[in-house]
Design a protein around this motif. Structure first.
Motif, PDB file in Angstrom:
ATOM      1  N   GLY A   5      49.518  32.331  37.285  1.00 61.98           N
ATOM      2  CA  GLY A   5      48.449  33.084  37.912  1.00 61.98           C
ATOM      3  C   GLY A   5      47.730  32.268  38.958  1.00 61.98           C
ATOM      4  N   ALA A  36      43.932  33.889  28.748  1.00 62.34           N
ATOM      5  CA  ALA A  36      44.363  35.268  28.977  1.00 62.34           C
ATOM      6  C   ALA A  36      43.163  36.218  29.001  1.00 62.34           C
ATOM      7  N   GLY A  39      41.446  35.996  32.329  1.00 64.06           N
ATOM      8  CA  GLY A  39      42.237  36.515  33.439  1.00 64.06           C
ATOM      9  C   GLY A  39      42.039  35.710  34.709  1.00 64.06           C
TER      10      GLY A  39
END
Length: 105
Positions: A5, A36, A39
């Protein structure tokens, strides 16, 4: 461990004395869960994990501290922690979420 990410959380286990090895999977799972949940809001960070150098109070067997932007330190009293326990998971999550909020400010 790098999370995919926009940002990375990199784990650094300081374990020359071999006291954390059995807890590594517990720490990695908690870090993955927190990362997670945050995010894309999570900034890049180094997570430094080490065994405590002295016995700690039982309620403080897992300690955390934000060491400026982009770094969280975790200290584990390996003599009091039970590998794979719900209590360890809860403590790790509580500390990691708390310290992560400092990274977001």
């Amino acid at each position: 461990m790098n999370m995919p990410g926009a940002s990375d959380w990199v784990l650094h286990f300081l374990d020359a004395r071999g006291r954390i090895g059995a807890l590594r999977a517990d720490v990695e799972a908690a870090v993955n869960e927190v990362r997670a949940a945050l995010g894309l809001e999570a900034p890049s960070a180094d997570i430094v994990i080490k065994a405590a150098d002295w016995p700690m109070h039982p309620e403080l067997a897992v300690l955390g501290a934000s060491q400026g932007p982009g770094r969280i330190d975790l200290r584990l009293d390996t003599g009091q922690i039970v590998q794979g326990s719900a209590e360890l998971n809860a403590r790790l999550l509580r500390i990691l979420f708390h310290e992560a909020h400092h990274l977001l400010r």
